[in-house]
Every structure is written in structure tokens, then in C-alpha cells.
Design a protein around this motif. Structure first.
Motif, PDB file in Angstrom:
ATOM      1  N   ARG A  64      45.375  44.295  60.939  1.00  0.00           N
ATOM      2  CA  ARG A  64      45.500  44.103  62.459  1.00  0.00           C
ATOM      3  C   ARG A  64      44.676  43.224  63.127  1.00  0.00           C
ATOM      4  NH1 ARG A  64      44.894  50.669  63.820  1.00  0.00           N
ATOM      5  NH2 ARG A  64      46.532  51.287  62.518  1.00  0.00           N
ATOM      6  N   LEU A  65      43.730  42.477  62.197  1.00  0.00           N
ATOM      7  CA  LEU A  65      42.894  41.481  62.873  1.00  0.00           C
ATOM      8  C   LEU A  65      43.491  39.982  62.776  1.00  0.00           C
ATOM      9  CD1 LEU A  65      39.376  42.205  61.630  1.00  0.00           C
ATOM     10  CD2 LEU A  65      39.910  42.252  63.857  1.00  0.00           C
ATOM     11  N   ASP A  66      44.795  40.031  62.025  1.00  0.00           N
ATOM     12  CA  ASP A  66      45.653  38.917  61.972  1.00  0.00           C
ATOM     13  C   ASP A  66      44.931  37.768  61.578  1.00  0.00           C
ATOM     14  OD1 ASP A  66      47.950  37.772  62.369  1.00  0.00           O
ATOM     15  OD2 ASP A  66      47.720  36.966  64.330  1.00  0.00           O
ATOM     16  N   SER A  67      44.162  37.904  60.229  1.00  0.00           N
ATOM     17  CA  SER A  67      43.403  36.869  59.668  1.00  0.00           C
ATOM     18  C   SER A  67      44.064  36.702  58.157  1.00  0.00           C
ATOM     19  CB  SER A  67      42.116  36.929  59.718  1.00  0.00           C
ATOM     20  OG  SER A  67      41.310  36.241  59.066  1.00  0.00           O
ATOM     21  N   PRO A  68      44.737  35.750  57.791  1.00  0.00           N
ATOM     22  CA  PRO A  68      45.233  35.602  56.590  1.00  0.00           C
ATOM     23  C   PRO A  68      44.033  35.238  55.459  1.00  0.00           C
ATOM     24  CG  PRO A  68      46.676  34.353  57.797  1.00  0.00           C
ATOM     25  CD  PRO A  68      45.656  35.084  58.989  1.00  0.00           C
ATOM     26  N   GLN A  69      43.116  34.828  56.023  1.00  0.00           N
ATOM     27  CA  GLN A  69      41.899  34.473  55.328  1.00  0.00           C
ATOM     28  C   GLN A  69      41.266  35.855  54.947  1.00  0.00           C
ATOM     29  OE1 GLN A  69      38.921  30.794  55.728  1.00  0.00           O
ATOM     30  NE2 GLN A  69      38.783  32.080  57.243  1.00  0.00           N
ATOM     31  N   LEU A  70      41.208  36.672  55.757  1.00  0.00           N
ATOM     32  CA  LEU A  70      40.366  37.784  55.575  1.00  0.00           C
ATOM     33  C   LEU A  70      41.327  38.562  54.567  1.00  0.00           C
ATOM     34  CD1 LEU A  70      38.409  40.321  55.991  1.00  0.00           C
ATOM     35  CD2 LEU A  70      39.983  40.891  58.087  1.00  0.00           C
ATOM     36  N   ASN A  71      42.752  38.706  54.820  1.00  0.00           N
ATOM     37  CA  ASN A  71      43.736  39.527  53.956  1.00  0.00           C
ATOM     38  C   ASN A  71      43.481  39.039  52.334  1.00  0.00           C
ATOM     39  OD1 ASN A  71      44.350  40.662  56.121  1.00  0.00           O
ATOM     40  ND2 ASN A  71      46.354  39.402  56.480  1.00  0.00           N
ATOM     41  N   ASN A  72      43.337  37.566  52.341  1.00  0.00           N
ATOM     42  CA  ASN A  72      43.106  37.202  51.141  1.00  0.00           C
ATOM     43  C   ASN A  72      41.822  37.812  50.439  1.00  0.00           C
ATOM     44  OD1 ASN A  72      45.569  35.828  51.136  1.00  0.00           O
ATOM     45  ND2 ASN A  72      44.553  33.932  51.799  1.00  0.00           N
ATOM     46  N   LEU A  73      40.601  37.463  51.045  1.00  0.00           N
ATOM     47  CA  LEU A  73      39.606  38.098  50.523  1.00  0.00           C
ATOM     48  C   LEU A  73      39.789  39.603  50.128  1.00  0.00           C
ATOM     49  CD1 LEU A  73      36.897  36.751  53.119  1.00  0.00           C
ATOM     50  CD2 LEU A  73      37.211  36.194  50.591  1.00  0.00           C
ATOM     51  N   VAL A  74      40.207  40.448  50.828  1.00  0.00           N
ATOM     52  CA  VAL A  74      40.547  41.945  50.428  1.00  0.00           C
ATOM     53  C   VAL A  74      41.241  42.112  49.265  1.00  0.00           C
ATOM     54  CG1 VAL A  74      41.468  44.237  51.308  1.00  0.00           C
ATOM     55  CG2 VAL A  74      40.256  42.783  52.886  1.00  0.00           C
ATOM     56  N   THR A  75      42.224  41.398  49.004  1.00  0.00           N
ATOM     57  CA  THR A  75      43.087  41.233  47.908  1.00  0.00           C
ATOM     58  C   THR A  75      42.321  40.774  46.748  1.00  0.00           C
ATOM     59  OG1 THR A  75      45.071  40.717  49.124  1.00  0.00           O
ATOM     60  CG2 THR A  75      45.210  40.474  46.891  1.00  0.00           C
ATOM     61  N   ASP A  76      41.444  39.793  46.821  1.00  0.00           N
ATOM     62  CA  ASP A  76      40.739  39.141  45.849  1.00  0.00           C
ATOM     63  C   ASP A  76      39.594  40.138  45.333  1.00  0.00           C
ATOM     64  OD1 ASP A  76      41.998  36.806  45.872  1.00  0.00           O
ATOM     65  OD2 ASP A  76      40.809  35.678  47.169  1.00  0.00           O
ATOM     66  N   ALA A  77      39.163  40.786  46.323  1.00  0.00           N
ATOM     67  CA  ALA A  77      37.768  41.746  46.187  1.00  0.00           C
ATOM     68  C   ALA A  77      38.641  42.983  45.166  1.00  0.00           C
ATOM     69  CB  ALA A  77      37.339  42.281  47.305  1.00  0.00           C
ATOM     70  N   LEU A  78      39.753  43.688  45.737  1.00  0.00           N
ATOM     71  CA  LEU A  78      40.344  44.627  44.879  1.00  0.00           C
ATOM     72  C   LEU A  78      40.621  44.159  43.382  1.00  0.00           C
ATOM     73  CD1 LEU A  78      42.722  46.318  47.726  1.00  0.00           C
ATOM     74  CD2 LEU A  78      40.458  47.196  46.617  1.00  0.00           C
ATOM     75  N   ALA A  79      40.930  43.114  43.307  1.00  0.00           N
ATOM     76  CA  ALA A  79      41.593  42.613  42.044  1.00  0.00           C
ATOM     77  C   ALA A  79      40.077  41.911  41.232  1.00  0.00           C
ATOM     78  CB  ALA A  79      42.631  41.409  42.081  1.00  0.00           C
ATOM     79  N   MET A  80      39.370  41.470  41.789  1.00  0.00           N
ATOM     80  CA  MET A  80      38.120  40.962  40.869  1.00  0.00           C
ATOM     81  C   MET A  80      36.673  41.364  41.046  1.00  0.00           C
ATOM     82  SD  MET A  80      39.429  37.020  41.132  1.00  0.00           S
ATOM     83  CE  MET A  80      38.953  36.465  43.055  1.00  0.00           C
ATOM     84  N   ASN A  81      36.512  42.319  41.697  1.00  0.00           N
ATOM     85  CA  ASN A  81      35.213  42.797  41.845  1.00  0.00           C
ATOM     86  C   ASN A  81      34.929  43.386  40.692  1.00  0.00           C
ATOM     87  OD1 ASN A  81      33.612  45.457  42.787  1.00  0.00           O
ATOM     88  ND2 ASN A  81      32.869  43.855  44.251  1.00  0.00           N
ATOM     89  N   HIS A  82      33.727  43.213  40.210  1.00  0.00           N
ATOM     90  CA  HIS A  82      33.051  43.523  38.815  1.00  0.00           C
ATOM     91  C   HIS A  82      32.816  45.129  38.866  1.00  0.00           C
ATOM     92  CE1 HIS A  82      33.316  39.648  36.835  1.00  0.00           C
ATOM     93  NE2 HIS A  82      32.826  39.188  37.918  1.00  0.00           N
ATOM     94  N   ASP A  83      32.124  45.520  39.958  1.00  0.00           N
ATOM     95  CA  ASP A  83      32.031  47.089  39.912  1.00  0.00           C
ATOM     96  C   ASP A  83      33.389  47.805  39.951  1.00  0.00           C
ATOM     97  OD1 ASP A  83      29.204  46.566  40.264  1.00  0.00           O
ATOM     98  OD2 ASP A  83      29.130  46.446  42.337  1.00  0.00           O
ATOM     99  N   LEU A  84      34.193  47.344  40.577  1.00  0.00           N
ATOM    100  CA  LEU A  84      35.572  48.016  40.455  1.00  0.00           C
ATOM    101  C   LEU A  84      36.129  48.225  39.143  1.00  0.00           C
ATOM    102  CD1 LEU A  84      37.431  46.931  43.791  1.00  0.00           C
ATOM    103  CD2 LEU A  84      36.318  49.045  43.223  1.00  0.00           C
ATOM    104  N   LYS A  85      36.043  47.110  38.474  1.00  0.00           N
ATOM    105  CA  LYS A  85      36.417  47.080  36.891  1.00  0.00           C
ATOM    106  C   LYS A  85      35.813  47.760  36.009  1.00  0.00           C
ATOM    107  CE  LYS A  85      38.069  41.917  36.879  1.00  0.00           C
ATOM    108  NZ  LYS A  85      37.797  40.642  36.451  1.00  0.00           N
ATOM    109  N   THR A  86      34.317  48.070  36.390  1.00  0.00           N
ATOM    110  CA  THR A  86      33.507  48.932  35.787  1.00  0.00           C
ATOM    111  C   THR A  86      33.949  50.432  35.651  1.00  0.00           C
ATOM    112  OG1 THR A  86      31.696  47.175  35.588  1.00  0.00           O
ATOM    113  CG2 THR A  86      31.101  49.683  35.157  1.00  0.00           C
ATOM    114  N   SER A  87      34.244  50.656  37.181  1.00  0.00           N
ATOM    115  CA  SER A  87      34.620  52.031  37.376  1.00  0.00           C
ATOM    116  C   SER A  87      35.929  52.298  36.912  1.00  0.00           C
ATOM    117  CB  SER A  87      34.703  52.274  38.997  1.00  0.00           C
ATOM    118  OG  SER A  87      35.155  53.540  39.204  1.00  0.00           O
ATOM    119  N   GLN A  88      37.122  51.095  36.853  1.00  0.00           N
ATOM    120  CA  GLN A  88      38.457  51.313  36.125  1.00  0.00           C
ATOM    121  C   GLN A  88      38.029  51.769  34.813  1.00  0.00           C
ATOM    122  OE1 GLN A  88      41.550  51.670  37.752  1.00  0.00           O
ATOM    123  NE2 GLN A  88      41.607  52.479  35.595  1.00  0.00           N
TER     124      GLN A  88
END
Length: 468
Positions: A64-88
Motif C-alpha cells: 500500500r506504500l506503492d514503492s516498487p523498491q520496497l517490494n523488491n527488498l521484501v521479496t529479496d529478504a524472504l528469498a535470501m535472508n540467512h536466518d530464514l535459510k537456517t530456520s528452514q
């Protein structure tokens, strides 16, 4: 709230006593998770938390903030965050352990091939054999089932911890991005103040040389200039800090991230709304994780109680034996079935102590679950109070800026007519810039409060993260 926290404690103690009585009697293998979730949802619904914010769906709320830059950061975080990979990976391990626990329902065994050559008083003998050894632990009293339930609860608990971490990562990305853009705006305001002061200093120097103004005005203006210039290193550091935070969240280095300024982000319309606030609360991963931890401890308590009963198993062997050869020649068939009952009567004191310890752990896990529910309710109420506070402060900050801007316009007119000295005009201009900076701070704080609200009521939107 329609129910007090004291009422929750009373309700929790009653349910706790009933569940623990069932555990001691060995009447159930595991906690009825569906019943617990329904009871929790009903309780949270009765508290009426967040109903004033019910409306549109909260899924993908940051869009809703209408920021493609922010949307890309969220997508990248969900895909590349190392803590998430460890938890997975930890979740994958828990699922594998569940598979190992379920395998105990079935016969276990091995394939063996052996040969023997021996000598006794000069007589050499040869022998060889090949066969299958099977051992089947019969789950007549439900001990294996209880261990499987515990492993299943452990895997579900790890899945909820992964979901909680996803919520934390997404919220941190949005907060970091808002903070970065806010610091960019604050730095721009400081630079405007510096530019205005430098222009004033040029004018004052000329007027001092002409004898129209005194050095007091000039030195006070120079002091204000240095005060504003001293703020620039701090703002540069804060921008880099935000950038470094976003880099870690997205699994990169700060030097690998380049962000474009988005001044319109802070003025974008962004409201807080939930489809069903009570469900969003009841499905929070920290609450469900605590519930699965209780279920796991409860199942282990049942398994410890079942360990007091006899173990019944079937052992079997089928194969061939050669008594004259090492090469399985001239073999004869052989098989045997051995029912076996083992009862660890001599180990009873240790088994009783283990059972008691596990039952205490079960009580502790349920107490922790109650605590998590109370903390979640308190956290959500506090978050909503913070949201109201920040919205009110933002309104006052905007009004302050409007009045300061009007005052500056009046000061300009009065200065041109010779009614006020130059320093009063300078102070009026400073008031405008300070009020503008305060408005930016309030806008950032208001956005952060909205992000915190979505983070607190995350039970529904967190399930949609894997669908991005």
C-alpha cells in the motif's frame, strides 16, 4: 477488554488442571490442537482487541506504500535472508526426525551375510550364513504413538518459529526502509537550513562592513550554522546504518545496495486495517509455537508414563546356513520367531523420576503458553495505543509547521517594513525549518507505529508470505 487478565488466569488454570489430570491418568495421547485454537480465538474475540481497525485485508500490507523498491527488498529478504535459510533447514531436520519417529511403527531389521573359519585341535571347520533379522516393537500401550505426536508437535513448532522469523524480517525491512527515506528527508531539510544560514551570513557580513549591523548578530548566526552542520555527520551515519540493516536482512553487503530517494513515501496514504483482528491475534506464530511446545511436552509426558509398562516385541530370523563351506554351498534353511516381553522393574525408580520430570515440564510449557497469550494481548493493545499517540502527535506537528510557516511570512513582511530586526526574521525562518523537521520525525514515527501494528496482528498475513 470484556474479560480481565485475571479472568484469563482463572480460565487458564481450569483448563490446565483438566489437561494435566488427563495426562496423569494417561487417557489421551496428545493435546487437541483444534479445540485449543478455537478456545483461544473465542477468548481473543471476546477481548474486542483491534475491532476498530477491521476493514480491508492486511495481506501484503506494505504494498500500500506503492514503492516498487520496497517490494523488491521484501521479496529479496524472504528469498535470501540467512536466518530464514537456517530456520528452514532446521524445519527440514524436524520433518526428517518426524519421519524417523513414524518408522518405529514398522518392523526394523537388517540383512546379514557372514562366514567363519576356525581350528580346534588341528580340525578345521568352515561355516557361512545369510539371512534377514527383523525386530518389531508392538505399540500396544501407545508409547510409540506418543513419541510420534511429540515429534509432530516439534516439527509444527519449528514451522511456526520460521513463520515468526518471516514476520520479523518483513517488518524490519519495511521499518528500515521507512527510516532510511526519513533520514534522507531530514538531511535535505538540514541542508536547506545550512543554505539559508549561509545566505544570511553573507548578508550580515556585508551589513557589518557597512556599519548597519553588529557582530553579535553575525556571531549568533555563525553559531546556528555550526549547530546545523554538526547534524550532518549523524544523519549520514543513520542513513548508512539503515542501509547496512537492509543489506543484512536481504543477505548482501551494504555496498551492494543502492536506493533511490522517494520523498513521496512519507506523504503516501497508509492506513491500518485487518480483515478479522481476533483471528490475526489468535494465529500469531509466537502463540501457536508456544501451544505446539506444550503439545510436545505433553506427548513426551505421556510417553514417559507409558515407559512404566512392559515392552512387547517380536523378533525373527530367516535365512540359510552352510555348516561345511565359507561360500554358502550345501545350505539348509533356517528360521525362528521370538516373542519377547521386557519390563524394566528394576529401573522403576528412575522411570518414575523421568515421568515426574516430564510432567513438570508439561506444566511449565502450558504456563509459558499462557504467558505468551497474555504478552501478545498486552503487546497488541500497547501497539494500538502507540498508533493513536503517533497519529495525534503527527496532527499537532503538521499544525505547528503550518503556524510556523505563517509566522515566517508575517516576519518577512514586518522586516521589510522595518518593524523587526533581522535576527527575529532569522529566528522565524529557523522555527519553520525546525517545525518541518519535527513533522518529518512525526511522520516517520507514525509510519513505524503502523508497521508495528501489522507486526502485532500478523496471524493472517504471515500465512501468505510463501505465496509471494
Amino acid at each position: 477488554m470484556h474479560k480481565s487478565l485475571h479472568a484469563l488466569f482463572k480460565h487458564g488454570k481450569l483448563v490446565s488442571a483438566m489437561l494435566l489430570a488427563g495426562a496423569l491418568a494417561g487417557c489421551a495421547q496428545s493435546v487437541d490442537m483444534q479445540e485449543q485454537q478455537v478456545s483461544l480465538t473465542q477468548f481473543v474475540s471476546d477481548t474486542q482487541i483491534g475491532v476498530q481497525n477491521e476493514g480491508a485485508s492486511e495481506n501484503n500490507w506494505w504494498r500500500r506504500l506503492d514503492s516498487p523498491q520496497l517490494n523488491n527488498l521484501v521479496t529479496d529478504a524472504l528469498a535470501m535472508n540467512h536466518d530464514l535459510k537456517t530456520s528452514q533447514l532446521q524445519l527440514d531436520a524436524a520433518i526428517a526426525r518426524l519421519g524417523a519417529a513414524r518408522a518405529d511403527y514398522y518392523p526394523q531389521g537388517s540383512l546379514s551375510v557372514g562366514a567363519e573359519r576356525s581350528s580346534l585341535d588341528g580340525a578345521i571347520t568352515r561355516q557361512s550364513n545369510a539371512g534377514v533379522n527383523v525386530n518389531w516393537q508392538l505399540d500396544l500401550f501407545g508409547r510409540i504413538t506418543a513419541l510420534v505426536d511429540a515429534a509432530n508437535a516439534g516439527a509444527l513448532n519449528q514451522a511456526e518459529q520460521l513463520r515468526a522469523l518471516q514476520v520479523e524480517v518483513v517488518s524490519a525491512v519495511v521499518q528500515g526502509y521507512v527510516s532510511y527515506q526519513g533520514n534522507v528527508q531530514k538531511k535535505a531539510i538540514i541542508e536547506m537550513q545550512i543554505e539559508a544560514l549561509e545566505q544570511s551570513i553573507d548578508v550580515l557580513k556585508a551589513r557589518v562592513e557597512e556599519g548597519v549591523a553588529n557582530e553579535l548578530d553575525l556571531n549568533r548566526t555563525l553559531a546556528q550554522l555550526k549547530q546545523q552542520q554538526a547534524l550532518l555527520p549523524e544523519l549520514s551515519y543513520l542513513q548508512y546504518r539503515d542501509l547496512a540493516t537492509l543489506a543484512v536482512l536481504t543477505g548482501r553487503l551494504a555496498s551492494d545496495i543502492t536506493l533511490v530517494e522517494e520523498p513521496e513515501l512519507l506523504s503516501h496514504e497508509f492506513s491500518v486495517s485487518f480483515t478479522k483482528a481476533s483471528e490475526a491475534m489468535a494465529l500469531r506464530p509466537d502463540i501457536t509455537s508456544a501451544l505446539y511446545q506444550f503439545s510436545q511436552a505433553y506427548s513426551l509426558s505421556v510417553a514417559a508414563s507409558k515407559a512404566l509398562l512392559p515392552d512387547i516385541s517380536l523378533a525373527g530370523f530367516a535365512g540359510v546356513v552352510s555348516l561345511t563351506s565359507n561360500g554358502l554351498e550345501d545350505t539348509v534353511q533356517q528360521w525362528q520367531v521370538t516373542p519377547k516381553v521386557e519390563w524394566s522393574l528394576l529401573s522403576y525408580p528412575a522411570l518414575l523420576a523421568q515421568r515426574d520430570a516430564q510432567q513438570f515440564l508439561s506444566e511449565a510449557a502450558y504456563s509459558d503458553y499462557q504467558s505468551k497469550v497474555l504478552k501478545a494481548i498486552s503487546d497488541s493493545e500497547l501497539t494500538l495505543q502507540r498508533l493513536v499517540k503517533q497519529q495525534q502527535q503527527l496532527s499537532y506537528a503538521d499544525q505547528r509547521f503550518n503556524y510556523a510557516n505563517k509566522a515566517f511570512g508575517q516576519a518577512q513582511a514586518m522586516y521589510q517594513e522595518g518593524q523587526i530586526p533581522y535576527l527575529e526574521l532569522l529566528d522565524a525562518r529557523q522555527d519553520v525549518l525546525i517545525a518541518q523537521e519535527n513533522a518529518v520525525d512525526s511522520t516517520i514515527a507514525s509510519l513505524q507505529a503502523k508497521v508495528s501494528a501489522y507486526q502485532a496482528f500478523n496471524g493472517r498475513w504471515s500465512f501468505e508470505l510463501n505465496n509471494l
